[in-house]
Design an enzyme around this catalytic site. Structure first.
Site, PDB file in Angstrom:
ATOM      1  N   THR A   1       0.832  -1.209   0.000  1.00  9.26           N
ATOM      2  CA  THR A   1       0.000   0.000   0.000  1.00  9.26           C
ATOM      3  C   THR A   1       0.859   1.248   0.000  1.00  9.26           C
ATOM      4  O   THR A   1       1.953   1.259   0.559  1.00  9.26           O
ATOM      5  CB  THR A   1      -0.963   0.021   1.211  1.00  9.26           C
ATOM      6  N   ARG A   2       0.356   2.274  -0.695  1.00 10.40           N
ATOM      7  CA  ARG A   2       0.981   3.600  -0.638  1.00 10.40           C
ATOM      8  C   ARG A   2      -0.050   4.629  -0.177  1.00 10.40           C
ATOM      9  O   ARG A   2       0.190   5.828  -0.227  1.00 10.40           O
ATOM     10  CB  ARG A   2       1.574   3.994  -1.993  1.00 10.40           C
TER      11      ARG A   2
ATOM     12  N   HIS B   1      -8.110   2.178   5.162  1.00 13.08           N
ATOM     13  CA  HIS B   1      -9.481   2.437   5.602  1.00 13.08           C
ATOM     14  C   HIS B   1     -10.164   1.096   5.879  1.00 13.08           C
ATOM     15  O   HIS B   1      -9.567   0.031   5.738  1.00 13.08           O
ATOM     16  CB  HIS B   1     -10.216   3.261   4.538  1.00 13.08           C
TER      17      HIS B   1
ATOM     18  N   HIS C   1     -10.001  -1.677   3.262  1.00 14.94           N
ATOM     19  CA  HIS C   1      -8.698  -2.342   3.176  1.00 14.94           C
ATOM     20  C   HIS C   1      -8.568  -3.395   4.278  1.00 14.94           C
ATOM     21  O   HIS C   1      -8.041  -4.488   4.044  1.00 14.94           O
ATOM     22  CB  HIS C   1      -7.560  -1.328   3.326  1.00 14.94           C
TER      23      HIS C   1
ATOM     24  N   ARG D   1      -6.757  -4.088  -8.264  1.00 11.74           N
ATOM     25  CA  ARG D   1      -7.269  -3.575  -9.538  1.00 11.74           C
ATOM     26  C   ARG D   1      -6.420  -2.362  -9.909  1.00 11.74           C
ATOM     27  O   ARG D   1      -6.180  -1.494  -9.082  1.00 11.74           O
ATOM     28  CB  ARG D   1      -8.734  -3.181  -9.330  1.00 11.74           C
TER      29      ARG D   1
ATOM     30  N   MET E   1     -14.237  -4.033  -2.311  1.00 11.94           N
ATOM     31  CA  MET E   1     -15.154  -4.104  -1.176  1.00 11.94           C
ATOM     32  C   MET E   1     -16.038  -2.857  -1.113  1.00 11.94           C
ATOM     33  O   MET E   1     -15.552  -1.735  -1.272  1.00 11.94           O
ATOM     34  CB  MET E   1     -14.371  -4.233   0.141  1.00 11.94           C
TER      35      MET E   1
ATOM     36  N   VAL F   1      14.068  37.863  -6.690  1.00  8.57           N
ATOM     37  CA  VAL F   1      14.739  36.565  -6.514  1.00  8.57           C
ATOM     38  C   VAL F   1      16.118  36.601  -7.161  1.00  8.57           C
ATOM     39  O   VAL F   1      17.101  36.118  -6.594  1.00  8.57           O
ATOM     40  CB  VAL F   1      13.889  35.423  -7.110  1.00  8.57           C
TER      41      VAL F   1
ATOM     42  N   ARG G   1      18.497  29.575 -16.094  1.00 13.80           N
ATOM     43  CA  ARG G   1      17.100  29.999 -15.891  1.00 13.80           C
ATOM     44  C   ARG G   1      16.288  28.891 -15.230  1.00 13.80           C
ATOM     45  O   ARG G   1      15.463  29.149 -14.357  1.00 13.80           O
ATOM     46  CB  ARG G   1      16.483  30.418 -17.236  1.00 13.80           C
TER      47      ARG G   1
ATOM     48  N   ALA H   1       9.435  31.988 -16.372  1.00 11.38           N
ATOM     49  CA  ALA H   1       9.279  30.520 -16.372  1.00 11.38           C
ATOM     50  C   ALA H   1       8.828  30.009 -17.743  1.00 11.38           C
ATOM     51  O   ALA H   1       7.717  29.517 -17.904  1.00 11.38           O
ATOM     52  CB  ALA H   1       8.287  30.097 -15.288  1.00 11.38           C
TER      53      ALA H   1
END
Length: 570
Positions: free
Chosen positions: A193-194, A198, A201, A287, A328, A433, A448, A475
Site C-alpha cells: 500500500t501507498r 481504511h 482495506h 485492480r 469491497m 529573486v 534559468r 518561467a
C-alpha cells in the site's frame, strides 16, 4: 527449512571489512546518490532486489527492457540503473571503482563500473511503462530528471542508509524471514500500500489472509511514491493507529524503502519478486495495481486487470502466489463490507462507497467522513496533516512574457491577500529573486531553469508551513513549471496563472528597454524573441492584461482562489 524462510544473500561485507573499505573508499571518485538511487541501493544491498548483484549492465538492461529478463534468462521486469551526468561518466575508465555516497556525503557502498552507456530512453519508456508519455510520472522523471548516461556493475555494500524515522518498523528481508521463523509462520500474505488504510482495506486483507490460510504482512512503501501522495510520515501514523484492529498474533507491519515507478503490470511482478525475497508466500494484487492515473489523452495507462494477468502468467516462476484484490463496498442494510462481485441482490440494497477523489474533497472542505468508511483514528491523523483547504498553505505561480504584467498583478494580489489576513504572504518576484537568491546566475537555459527550481523550492517550503507564496517569474519551459508544481503539490495547492499578454503588446510596453536590446542582438536567449516560450496548456487561470486594469486581473485570481476553496468567501 522452507525456502521462503531460509536466509538470502546480501551484498554487505563484514563489519571489519567495511571499516577498512570506508578508509580506502575515501580516496575514490564519488557519486552523490539521488533519493531514488538511495532506495534502489538499499534494496540491492539488503537482498530485496535479489538476484541482482549491482546496478544492471547494458546486456541485463537490454534484456529487462525487451522481455523482462536478465541476460541469463532470469525474470526481472524493472531496469535498476545508476543514471549519472555525461560529464561524470566521461571521466570514468572501465573497471574503475567509485564510491556511492548519500546526500550527507556518507559512503554507503563502492561500485565497480563495468558498463557505461547512453540508453534509448524513448524505447525504455515505451517498453517498461507502456508509452513514451510525459504524463506518466516515471517517464517524466526518465526524460527530465534522470541523468543521460547509465552505469552498470557490481556493488560492495558498506553500510545501510540511515533512517531516523520509524526505526523499529524497518526490517531487511533476512530480519523479516528470521521473524517469520521465530513466530512459526509458514505462509505469509503481503499487502502492498501507498495510501492510508481504511475499513475496506482491513476487510479485504482479513479475507485475503483467510483465503490463503496465511498470516498477514502489511508492507507499505515509504520510499518514493506518486507525486501528490500523502507523505509517508502521515501514512505510517495512520497504519499504527489501526494496527490494533488486527489480531497481533497473526499480523505484522514492516516498512519497505522502495522507489515506486508506477509501472502497472511490470510493477506488480516486481513487487511480487521483492515480497518473495522478504519471505512472503502470497501477495495481494489490486485492480489497476500501481497505476499512475491518466495519460495525456485522459485515459488510463493500463487496463484494470492487466497487472493481475501478467502476475498470474509468471507466479509459478516467481515462487509467490497472487491473491486477487476484491473490490469491497459497504452494504447499508446489512451494515457490513462485502465483495461487489459476490452480491446477488444488488437491486434490493443500498451500496455505499467513497472514491479517493471524494475522500480528498471531503478532507479539503472539512466535511464529514463516515465511520463506515474509515476509522476515526485515521481521519484524525489525515485532518492533522490535511486541514481544510482554506487553512492550508498554497502557491500562486504567474508565468508570461517579460512586460506582460505578472509582477504588477502579483503585487496587487499580495496586498489583497494581506488585507484579508489569516496567513503570511510572501512575494517571490523574478527581479527580487534574481537579486537575493540567484545573483550568481546568468540567463542560459540551464541557469534559468535553476533559478525557477530555486523559486519552486522556497515556494514549497512556504506552502508546507501554511503560508501563501506568490511567484512571478517568466518561467518559459513547461517541464520546469511541472517540476515546480510537483514540488509544491507535495504540501498544498499550486495555482498556475498564465498572464497571456501577447508578445506584440509586451514589446510595445517595453518599460525596461529589454525587447529593443534583444532585437539588436545585445541580449542573447531572450524569451519570445530568440528563445521559445511554452504556452501553458491547462493553467488554473488565464488572464489578459490588454483592456483590463490591474485590480480587475488581481480580482480574477481572488475569485479563482475562492472557487478552489483556498480562501474563504468574504
Amino acid at each position: 527449512m522452507s525456502q521462503n524462510l531460509a536466509p538470502i544473500p546480501e551484498l554487505y561485507v563484514s563489519y571489519e571489512s567495511a571499516q577498512k573499505l570506508k578508509v580506502e573508499a575515501a580516496n575514490l571518485v564519488s557519486w552523490d546518490l539521488t533519493p531514488r538511487q538511495i532506495c534502489d541501493l538499499e534494496l540491492l544491498m539488503n537482498g530485496g532486489f535479489n538476484p541482482l548483484k549491482g546496478f544492471l549492465t547494458e546486456a541485463d538492461y537490454d534484456g529487462v527492457v525487451d522481455n523482462m529478463r536478465l541476460a541469463d534468462g532470469t525474470l526481472w521486469p524493472m531496469p535498476i540503473t545508476l543514471d549519472v551526468s555525461e560529464a561524470f561518466a566521461e571521466a570514468l575508465e572501465d573497471g574503475q571503482d567509485i564510491a556511492l555516497r548519500d546526500q550527507e556525503g556518507v559512503i554507503l557502498a563502492t561500485m565497480t563500473v563495468t558498463d557505461n552507456w547512453v540508453p534509448n530512453k524513448a524505447k525504455e519508456a515505451a517498453s517498461v511503462f507502456g508509452a513514451d508519455d510525459d504524463a506518466h510520472p516515471a517517464v517524466n522523471y526518465l526524460h527530465n530528471t534522470a541523468g543521460k548516461v547509465y552505469l552498470g556493475g557490481p556493488i560492495t555494500g558498506i553500510q545501510q542508509p540511515v533512517h531516523y524515522d520509524f526505526r523499529g518498523r524497518r526490517d531487511t528481508p533476512n530480519e523479516l524471514r528470521a521473524y517469520f521463523r521465530k513466530m512459526g509462520w509458514r505462509k505469509v500474505v503481503a499487502f502492498q500500500t501507498r495510501n492510508p488504510l481504511h475499513r475496506a482495506h482491513q476487510e479485504l486483507t482479513f479475507r485475503a489472509a483467510k483465503e490463503a490460510q496465511a498470516n498477514l504482512l502489511i508492507h507499505p512503501v515509504v520510499g518514493m511514491t506518486k507525486p501528490g501522495d500523502v507523505d509517508h510520515f502521515t501514512r505510517v501514523r495512520c497504519y499504527e493507529a489501526v494496527l490494533d484492529k488486527y489480531p497481533a498474533s497473526t499480523t505484522a507491519m514492516s516498512l519497505l524503502p522502495l522507489a515506486m515507478r508506477m509501472a502497472g503490470p511490470r510493477e506488480a511482478v516486481w513487487h511480487g519478486l521483492i515480497r518473495a525475497n522478504y519471505g512472503c508466500t502470497h501477495f495481494i494484487v489490486g485492480r489497476d495495481h500501481a497505476g499512475p492515473g491518466n495519460n495525456s489523452k485522459g485515459e488510463d495507462f493500463y487496463g484494470p486487470y492487466d497487472a493481475q494477468d501478467l502476475f498470474r502468467e509468471h507466479q509459478e516462476e516467481m515462487g509467490i502466489e497472487m491473491v486477487d484484490f476484491k473490490h469491497m463496498v459497504w452494504v447499508q442494510e446489512r451494515a457490513q463490507y462485502e465483495a461487489i462481485d459476490e452480491i446477488e441482490d444488488k437491486d434490493k440494497i443500498t451500496i455505499l462507497n467513497i472514491s479517493g477523489t471524494e475522500l480528498r474533497r471531503r478532507l479539503a472542505e472539512g466535511l464529514e467522513i463516515p465511520e463506515w468508511f474509515s476509522f476515526p483514528e485515521v481521519v484524525k491523523e489525515l485532518r492533522r496533516t490535511k486541514p481544510p483547504r482554506s487553512k492550508q498553505g498554497f502557491t500562486v505561480f504567474f508565468t508570461g512574457f517579460s512586460g506582460s504584467g505578472k509582477s504588477t498583478i502579483a503585487n496587487a494580489l499580495m496586498v489583497k491577500l494581506m488585507e484579508m489576513g489569516g496567513r503570511p504572504v510572501t512575494l517571490l518576484d523574478g527581479d527580487i529573486v534574481r537579486k537575493n537568491l540567484s545573483s550568481e546566475l546568468g540567463f542560459s537555459k540551464e541557469h534559468r531553469d535553476l533559478n525557477i527550481r530555486r523559486i519552486g523550492y522556497v515556494a514549497s517550503e512556504i506552502t508546507k508551513n501554511g503560508g501563501i507564496a506568490i511567484c512571478a517569474p517568466i518561467a518559459p519551459y513547461a517541464t520546469t513549471r511541472r517540476a515546480v508544481r510537483e514540488d509544491v503539490e507535495a504540501f498544498g495547492a499550486f495555482v498556475e496563472v498564465h498572464v497571456a499578454t501577447s508578445i506584440e503588446e509586451c514589446e510595445k510596453r517595453d518599460r525596461k528597454g529589454l525587447y529593443k536590446l534583444a532585437r539588436e542582438g545585445k541580449i542573447k536567449e531572450f524569451t519570445g524573441i530568440s528563445d521559445p516560450y511554452d504556452v501553458p496548456e491547462k493553467p488554473e487561470l488565464r488572464v489578459d492584461t490588454v483592456g483590463a486594469d490591474v485590480d480587475n486581473c488581481a480580482h480574477q485570481v481572488i475569485l479563482k482562489l475562492e472557487a478552489m476553496g483556498l480562501i474563504a468567501a468574504q
